[in-house]
Design a protein around this motif. Sequence first.
Motif, mmCIF file in Angstrom:
data_model
loop_
_atom_site.group_PDB
_atom_site.id
_atom_site.type_symbol
_atom_site.label_atom_id
_atom_site.label_comp_id
_atom_site.label_asym_id
_atom_site.label_seq_id
_atom_site.Cartn_x
_atom_site.Cartn_y
_atom_site.Cartn_z
ATOM 1 N N THR A 54 17.688 -35.756 188.239
ATOM 2 C CA THR A 54 17.019 -35.852 189.725
ATOM 3 C C THR A 54 17.844 -35.433 190.566
ATOM 4 O OG1 THR A 54 17.786 -38.200 189.973
ATOM 5 C CG2 THR A 54 15.683 -37.832 188.855
ATOM 6 N N ASP A 55 19.073 -34.948 190.338
ATOM 7 C CA ASP A 55 20.132 -34.565 191.559
ATOM 8 C C ASP A 55 20.443 -33.171 191.393
ATOM 9 O OD1 ASP A 55 20.211 -37.362 192.477
ATOM 10 O OD2 ASP A 55 21.794 -37.825 191.108
ATOM 11 N N ILE A 56 19.674 -32.422 190.506
ATOM 12 C CA ILE A 56 20.121 -30.915 190.320
ATOM 13 C C ILE A 56 19.589 -30.091 191.388
ATOM 14 C CG2 ILE A 56 19.763 -28.965 188.792
ATOM 15 C CD1 ILE A 56 19.225 -30.906 186.504
ATOM 16 N N GLY A 57 20.721 -29.372 192.030
ATOM 17 C CA GLY A 57 20.120 -28.398 193.084
ATOM 18 C C GLY A 57 19.377 -27.384 192.394
ATOM 19 N N LEU A 58 18.283 -26.809 192.979
ATOM 20 C CA LEU A 58 17.381 -25.769 192.724
ATOM 21 C C LEU A 58 17.325 -24.648 193.708
ATOM 22 C CD1 LEU A 58 14.521 -28.088 191.462
ATOM 23 C CD2 LEU A 58 16.262 -27.110 190.168
ATOM 24 N N LEU A 59 16.979 -23.565 193.200
ATOM 25 C CA LEU A 59 17.061 -22.233 194.201
ATOM 26 C C LEU A 59 15.834 -21.571 194.342
ATOM 27 C CD1 LEU A 59 20.342 -20.622 192.827
ATOM 28 C CD2 LEU A 59 20.078 -21.915 194.916
ATOM 29 N N GLY A 60 14.695 -22.016 193.445
ATOM 30 C CA GLY A 60 13.343 -21.439 193.637
ATOM 31 C C GLY A 60 13.377 -19.991 192.956
ATOM 32 N N VAL A 61 13.896 -19.985 191.726
ATOM 33 C CA VAL A 61 14.183 -18.774 191.254
ATOM 34 C C VAL A 61 13.948 -19.108 189.545
ATOM 35 C CG1 VAL A 61 15.926 -17.933 192.714
ATOM 36 C CG2 VAL A 61 16.467 -18.864 190.755
ATOM 37 N N ASP A 62 13.559 -17.894 188.845
ATOM 38 C CA ASP A 62 13.858 -17.809 187.360
ATOM 39 C C ASP A 62 14.627 -17.174 186.753
ATOM 40 O OD1 ASP A 62 11.352 -19.138 187.385
ATOM 41 O OD2 ASP A 62 9.963 -17.577 186.996
ATOM 42 N N GLN A 121 24.299 -29.746 188.991
ATOM 43 C CA GLN A 121 24.121 -31.238 188.838
ATOM 44 C C GLN A 121 24.886 -31.953 190.033
ATOM 45 O OE1 GLN A 121 25.113 -32.958 185.286
ATOM 46 N NE2 GLN A 121 23.701 -31.650 183.893
ATOM 47 N N GLY A 122 24.095 -32.876 190.530
ATOM 48 C CA GLY A 122 24.715 -33.345 191.619
ATOM 49 C C GLY A 122 24.409 -32.620 192.945
ATOM 50 N N LEU A 123 23.951 -31.563 193.101
ATOM 51 C CA LEU A 123 23.920 -30.743 194.424
ATOM 52 C C LEU A 123 22.470 -30.521 194.999
ATOM 53 C CD1 LEU A 123 26.549 -27.945 193.129
ATOM 54 C CD2 LEU A 123 26.887 -29.876 194.624
ATOM 55 N N ALA A 124 21.540 -31.471 194.646
ATOM 56 C CA ALA A 124 20.339 -31.423 195.151
ATOM 57 C C ALA A 124 20.299 -31.424 196.798
ATOM 58 C CB ALA A 124 19.381 -32.558 194.545
ATOM 59 N N GLY A 125 19.849 -30.638 197.451
ATOM 60 C CA GLY A 125 20.096 -30.650 198.943
ATOM 61 C C GLY A 125 21.164 -30.347 199.550
ATOM 62 N N GLU A 126 21.929 -29.714 198.755
ATOM 63 C CA GLU A 126 23.455 -29.745 199.280
ATOM 64 C C GLU A 126 23.755 -28.148 199.713
ATOM 65 O OE1 GLU A 126 25.715 -31.857 199.939
ATOM 66 O OE2 GLU A 126 24.360 -33.452 199.045
ATOM 67 N N VAL A 144 27.298 -15.881 198.817
ATOM 68 C CA VAL A 144 26.404 -16.362 199.674
ATOM 69 C C VAL A 144 26.313 -17.773 199.800
ATOM 70 C CG1 VAL A 144 25.169 -14.142 199.327
ATOM 71 C CG2 VAL A 144 24.605 -16.171 198.055
ATOM 72 N N ARG A 145 26.042 -18.238 201.027
ATOM 73 C CA ARG A 145 25.969 -19.829 200.998
ATOM 74 C C ARG A 145 24.555 -20.336 201.482
ATOM 75 N NH1 ARG A 145 30.646 -22.728 204.285
ATOM 76 N NH2 ARG A 145 31.635 -22.155 202.533
ATOM 77 N N VAL A 146 24.209 -21.038 200.599
ATOM 78 C CA VAL A 146 22.527 -21.487 200.947
ATOM 79 C C VAL A 146 22.645 -23.140 200.720
ATOM 80 C CG1 VAL A 146 21.771 -19.390 199.845
ATOM 81 C CG2 VAL A 146 22.108 -21.369 198.449
ATOM 82 N N LYS A 147 21.283 -23.690 201.317
ATOM 83 C CA LYS A 147 21.193 -25.047 200.839
ATOM 84 C C LYS A 147 20.051 -25.309 199.902
ATOM 85 C CE LYS A 147 19.850 -29.450 203.231
ATOM 86 N NZ LYS A 147 19.276 -30.050 204.413
ATOM 87 N N THR A 148 20.476 -25.908 198.482
ATOM 88 C CA THR A 148 19.679 -25.960 197.482
ATOM 89 C C THR A 148 18.478 -26.928 197.867
ATOM 90 O OG1 THR A 148 20.539 -28.053 196.527
ATOM 91 C CG2 THR A 148 21.629 -25.614 196.080
ATOM 92 N N LEU A 149 17.374 -26.673 196.988
ATOM 93 C CA LEU A 149 16.364 -27.583 197.087
ATOM 94 C C LEU A 149 16.461 -28.589 196.187
ATOM 95 C CD1 LEU A 149 13.462 -24.681 196.539
ATOM 96 C CD2 LEU A 149 14.302 -25.665 198.659
#
Length: 205
Positions: A54-62, A121-126, A144-149
């Motif tokens: 539940t804590d995996i940061g996502l990028l909205g990509v495939d 892992q552990g980077l959701a919303g980070e 590049v620096r982004v905030k994950t989903l």
Amino acid sequence: HRDLHSFPTRRSSDLAKAYTEQELTAIVREMHAELAAGHVYVSVEPPYNRGDATDIGLLGVDFSVRDGAYTISRILRPGIRRAAHRSPLDNSSLDVAEGDFLLAVNGRQLTIDRGPWAPFQGLAGEVVDLTIAESASGKNARTVRVKTLASERKLRELVWVEETRRRVDAASNGKIGYIYVPNTGAEGQNRSEERRVGKECRSRW
């Protein structure tokens, strides 16, 4: 008239293959559907903490694999430009394109012997630093620096709706509007009205 008492017998083969609470819940939902009644619900909550899943940061990509590395094969782009439901990489200022390679996350290298989400892992919303390049060997690599989903659910729903709308629009030469009503509450009705103007309409619930 439906004989609900016979439901377990009729669906015995499905019941035998239901190993999780979610699978059993899906079968119970089908039983409820035979009631022909509205507002009949069943849901299930995870019986235990899912931990890192539940804590995996996502990028909205495939992702796909090319030349022994992970490449960004698709950046999800919904038709409605809502900042709350956009891929962090759907930003022209970042200069990240489909076909680019993701080589590292916060300096941690991606390897195809593990899934591309392992370093997230552990980077959701980070906020994370991504090493992006034009080739697997690191051509024109940059950070590049982004905030994950924390979730892609709504983003992928909006992308699916937009793709369907475009197919309907193309098939009807622009004469038919596709209206997706996500729910029967205020949000769903408001979104329905937004797209109802100037088209012969067909809706899908």
